[in-house]
Structures are given as C-alpha cells and as structure tokens.
Scaffold this active site. Sequence first.
Site, PDB file in Angstrom:
ATOM      1  CG  ASP A  13      25.932  -5.053   4.752  1.00 29.14           C
ATOM      2  OD1 ASP A  13      25.216  -5.825   3.706  1.00 29.14           O
ATOM      3  OD2 ASP A  13      26.455  -4.053   3.993  1.00 29.14           O
ATOM      4  NE  ARG A  93      33.750   0.859   8.221  1.00 32.97           N
ATOM      5  CZ  ARG A  93      32.681   1.585   8.417  1.00 32.97           C
ATOM      6  NH1 ARG A  93      32.427   2.315   9.272  1.00 32.97           N
ATOM      7  NH2 ARG A  93      31.790   1.447   7.371  1.00 32.97           N
ATOM      8  CG  ASP A 122      34.615  -0.413   5.710  1.00 35.74           C
ATOM      9  OD1 ASP A 122      35.818   0.283   5.575  1.00 35.74           O
ATOM     10  OD2 ASP A 122      33.796  -0.131   5.380  1.00 35.74           O
ATOM     11  CB  SER A 172      25.546   0.001   0.672  1.00 35.75           C
ATOM     12  OG  SER A 172      26.377  -0.193   2.012  1.00 35.75           O
TER      13      SER A 172
END
Length: 395
Positions: A13, A93, A122, A172
């Site tokens: 990504d 995050r 996210d 992922s």
Amino acid sequence: MNKVVLAFSGGLDTSVCVKYLQSLHNLDVITLTVDVGQNDDFKDINKVSADLGAVEHVYVDAKQEFLNDYVTPAIQANALYQQKYPLATAIARPLIAKKAVEVAREHNANAISHGCTGKGNDQVRFDIAIRSLNPNLNIIAPIRDMNLTRDKELEYANENNIKISAVAKKYSIDENLWGRAIEGGSLENLENEPPDDAFKFVKQNNTSAGYVSIGFERGVPISIDGTRMELGLLVKKLNDVAGAFGVGIIDHIEDRVVGIKSREVYEAPAALVLVEAHKDLEKLVLTHNELRFKFSVDDQWAWLAYSGLWLDPLLTDLNAFIAKTQERVTGEIKIKMHNGSYRVVGRKSTFSLYDNDAITYMSNSNFDQRLASGFVTLWGLQSSAANKMISKNKA
C-alpha cells in the site's frame, strides 16, 4: 511547500502511495517509519524508500512511548474490542499520526499521507488524530481517493517495478509489540481456517500443558515466573511462551467503524494472557461496586480507542478513573496454557479481599449464618411485594 510526509511501512500500500504522490500530486515524498515493535528490517525499508525516489526517509524509535502511553493503559483498561480484539493496530495509529505531524512541522510539509483504504478503520484513526493535532495539514490517501483494490495495486506495482515481498502478495499484515493483524487472501472466505503460515508466534501442534506466573504492580506487568523485566521484554517473552502452547489466535466477525462486518484474524499471545491475568487480579482486589463500574468504563475505553477517538477528552477522563483503581492492583496470577486455551489457576495479592475465614465451610468460620436470614428477607422485600400485587390483580 510541495512536500508530503507519508506514513511508510515499505509494504504494498505505502510503496504504491509513493509513486502516486509523485506522479499525480507532483509532491516530494518524505517517508516516515515509526518503530512500534514491528521487528522489521528498517535498513531495508530505508532502501525501499530510496529506490522509490523519496527525497528523505525518517525513522523514529517510539517503542518505549508506545509501551508507556498506549500499551500500559490498554492493559489497565482490559482493552478488548467486542471482548475479542486487544487493539494492537488501533492504539498504534494515533502514535504514528502524532509522529507524522511532528515530522511535517520539522520539514515544513503541508500534507500528510497514509495508505489506508476507504473500507477500514485506520483511515478514521489517522485522519482524526492528524486533524486534532494540526487542522491546517492536508490529508492525502491515494488508495482511498482513487478507490484502488489490492489487485489493482499489485498490477500498478508490477508496471512500475515496485518490489513487493511474497508475504505482502498473499496477506496484508500489520504488526507491533502488542500483536499482529492478518488480512486478505484466503482469509476473506469465511469458511477457510487460517493457515499456519499466517502466524508468527502460535504453534498449533503442541498438545502439552504449561504454566506461567505473571506479577503486577499497580496494574502493570513486572515479572514472569518471579523474574522482573521491562515491559517490552516481558511482552516478547510471553509471546513466545504462550504462543508455544497454541495461545494467541483471534478469529472473529468484527463490526468496523464504517458500518461493515469483517472477518478479522489477529495473533496476540501476550496481549490475551496479560489482559486475562489483569482482569482476574482486579477481581481479587477491587470491590464489587468498583468492578461493575469499571466494566462499563473498560468497554467505553476500548470503543474510543478502536473508533479513532484516542484524543477525545472522554478517554483522558476514563484514564484518570482507571489509574485510581490500579493503586491496589498488585499481585501475581498463575495461568495454565494447553492446546490453545488459557485460564487462571492461581492468584495472590497483599491487597486481596478474599477472606478465607469468612468463606470456609469448616467449623472455624467467623461468618455467623444466622444473620443471613434477616438480610435475605429485606433483600427480596420489593420483589415479593410486586409479585403479590401482580397475583392479586390477575385474580
């Protein structure tokens, strides 16, 4: 002011994002990797950034800050979203966003970018944290903005000679000290059991049993089997110890913030065992009223952390209450692990409210059972009166 700070992992990504930011937005890209214990090859990530043409790469070691300000409160709050997910990615995050805002200020960048999709949580965590810390910064999310799917990303990466690891092509994965999140590939089929190659710590072929004793001081884990160690080392050791007995896999249907249900697979041996041990110790040292109220506080804490509201004033308020309750959460909990299961089998604390003389059914009990008769009568007084009235009106 044509610079952007990209939260960069070196995976599919964010690697794709570098090229899109350069070609579509004509921006100089500063890649930022925040070390929260993901155990990556950071020299390799630096090289990937340089190969992609980033003007600069910034590495920030935030492991200790992550442990002190994010993981420790999560343990003290028994943080499990929907009673399952220990919030490893969720609590990392806002810290990464905080560092991105700091790096943007230091490098006079007017934008921050991330590789989040429009389907995940996210994006909420990053965007809200960034806007809360500096509302003047622009936010660019190429994957979301261009509605890119994973197959399109892989195609784009191939066309632009972006090197992607074999694991990234299959899953992922997001990893930090507190756990791993595994998505994509065969896991999107609800009927498929997660294959062994998805996991790093958990061994599913060990049928023996094992024990581990965890010491706490004021709600913070401080020892394993009597040996004191710093929290980061303790978490690493417990990942290996619990994982060796098959403990640590979470596979459940989760309600995302954006309103969709998703199949989520996590690996977090240490987090699961530590939260279970901490909850049990609280049961031993906190009063019934404290526990009932804290249960709702913990649930709210987990929701705020999960849904990107880390900087909401309510979380600060909840932390103040939780910190007060932890003053007596000191003791040791013994956990038995076997074939993926784990349970508390022993506990002790100098603050224990367990009164053996009161609870024993032997002759030396100091509990006068005759006193209970009047208590029971008064306790059920309203229930008895209500049922009499109901029966009377039916007649």
